[in-house]
Design an enzyme around this catalytic site. Sequence first.
Site, PDB file in Angstrom:
ATOM      1  N   ASN A 103       0.842  -1.208   0.000  1.00  0.00           N
ATOM      2  CA  ASN A 103       0.000   0.000   0.000  1.00  0.00           C
ATOM      3  C   ASN A 103       0.872   1.250   0.000  1.00  0.00           C
ATOM      4  O   ASN A 103       0.370   2.361   0.040  1.00  0.00           O
ATOM      5  CB  ASN A 103      -0.991   0.002   1.170  1.00  0.00           C
ATOM      6  CG  ASN A 103      -0.301   0.126   2.517  1.00  0.00           C
ATOM      7  OD1 ASN A 103       0.923   0.287   2.597  1.00  0.00           O
ATOM      8  ND2 ASN A 103      -1.065   0.075   3.584  1.00  0.00           N
ATOM      9  N   THR A 198       9.379 -12.053  14.724  1.00  0.00           N
ATOM     10  CA  THR A 198      10.469 -11.261  15.295  1.00  0.00           C
ATOM     11  C   THR A 198      10.967 -11.796  16.635  1.00  0.00           C
ATOM     12  O   THR A 198      10.200 -12.414  17.384  1.00  0.00           O
ATOM     13  CB  THR A 198       9.989  -9.796  15.490  1.00  0.00           C
ATOM     14  OG1 THR A 198      10.913  -9.092  16.318  1.00  0.00           O
ATOM     15  CG2 THR A 198       8.636  -9.734  16.171  1.00  0.00           C
ATOM     16  N   TYR A 224       4.314  -4.207  19.707  1.00  0.00           N
ATOM     17  CA  TYR A 224       4.852  -4.735  18.439  1.00  0.00           C
ATOM     18  C   TYR A 224       5.050  -6.250  18.545  1.00  0.00           C
ATOM     19  O   TYR A 224       4.527  -7.022  17.729  1.00  0.00           O
ATOM     20  CB  TYR A 224       6.175  -4.028  18.091  1.00  0.00           C
ATOM     21  CG  TYR A 224       6.929  -4.733  16.986  1.00  0.00           C
ATOM     22  CD1 TYR A 224       6.346  -4.923  15.738  1.00  0.00           C
ATOM     23  CD2 TYR A 224       8.220  -5.222  17.197  1.00  0.00           C
ATOM     24  CE1 TYR A 224       7.028  -5.589  14.726  1.00  0.00           C
ATOM     25  CE2 TYR A 224       8.903  -5.885  16.187  1.00  0.00           C
ATOM     26  CZ  TYR A 224       8.297  -6.071  14.960  1.00  0.00           C
ATOM     27  OH  TYR A 224       8.968  -6.743  13.968  1.00  0.00           O
TER      28      TYR A 224
END
Length: 415
Positions: A103, A198, A224
């Site tokens: 995007n 992560t 996160y």
Amino acid sequence: MQVNAIGNVSVNKTNTNIAKSKGFSRMDISFSGNVRSKDVTSKLSKENSNLVFTANDKTAKVSINGKNIDRKNILVTGASGYIGSHTAKYLLENGYDIVTIDNYTLGNKDANKELKKIAKENGAKFKSYSVDIADSKGVGKIFKDNKIDAVVHFAAYSQVGESVKDPYKYYLNNTAKTTMLLDEMRKANVNKIVFSSTAATYGDPDANEIPIKESTPQKPINPYGKSKLMIENIMDDADKAYGLKSIRLRYFNVAGSATDGRLGEEHNPETHLIPNILYAAKAQAKGEGGKPFKMFGTDYPTPDGTCVRDYIHVEDLARAHGLALQKLMNGGETGFYNLGSGSGYSVKEVYETAKDVTGVDIPLVIEDKRAGDPPTLIASNEKAKEELGWEPQKSLEDMISSAWNWIKNDKWKKH
Ligand code: UDP
């Protein structure tokens, strides 16, 4: 016949060697379509054992010893971002066709342009869509219009500090939107995904849990890390309910740029250590004062008082995605792997190495600790070695010199 390949034509010396390396006494390779052998080039990928064909006619089908070899078509989300673009490049250079979705909130249109060129040079099909992964109608149509074999999903936000200040942004973008993407995959019967997870899903492990194994409890300490862990959990449920096979790659500290200088790291704002040191080096080399490297904290419980991290080159990371895809294509089960080197460097060591590599006496100021930085994060990469056949090949010097090459040249005129 086991050939992870997009095959080759004309029996010449190289092909005989390739045939032998694949366990065949000979290799009869033919193309359908409007292709003659002289129009086709081939190479045996250095990075893995794929055979890669380049032909002008991209509709041509390849067969080896009479068996049809299909090129795989991979949907890559966030392909214009840092890790996404390097992985897309790797896939294009290693025999895959790709469809990209971005995007462009964070992605770079210059990266997309470069990927298009790389695809052309490698005889790969490349389509890109400017679409948000939460645009179910748009994404659904992409799955309808393209035969997708698997997805590699990068599109996400990844700044810890920002996630603390604006958690909804992370839960909406990383967690909710990924769930929507997974739902479109289910509707389209696409059941393979490689996901960028992560080290932040592990939080701040106790000292006795370093190096971090995949069995180390995942206890993220910021939105996160939590937003990524939630997706990992959702993928497990999706495996049970819908048969989704996912490989989750838990990255440690990624750095460096494409060795050929065609792609690089472009974050705005930049928060990462290696580029920040190098921007300070660049300013110093250009005689611009007042732009020193800021070292966050020197009294951590580590050998030299600065934080220790496990750095891997973005090209090593890209190759890990290729290996994970291959595993899924070969019928592999859901899995998760730490991607790191198994050893760490302190912030001071990275800074000193950067001075050596650049030859610039980089100005330094010591600042307060940055909130939420754990003292030491090092991965155990034993599982990735055993099950994916992956280990990093590039050094800290390689990461710094390729990043320096990128930053010095400032190709995309961002900074
Ligand atoms: N760091 C620093 N100065 C900077 C950026 C980072 O001293 O300008 C330190 C940071 O505090 C951490 C390490 O470098 O200890 C790695 O930070 P980075 O943001 O690159 O990665 P993280 O480990 O936070 O994902």
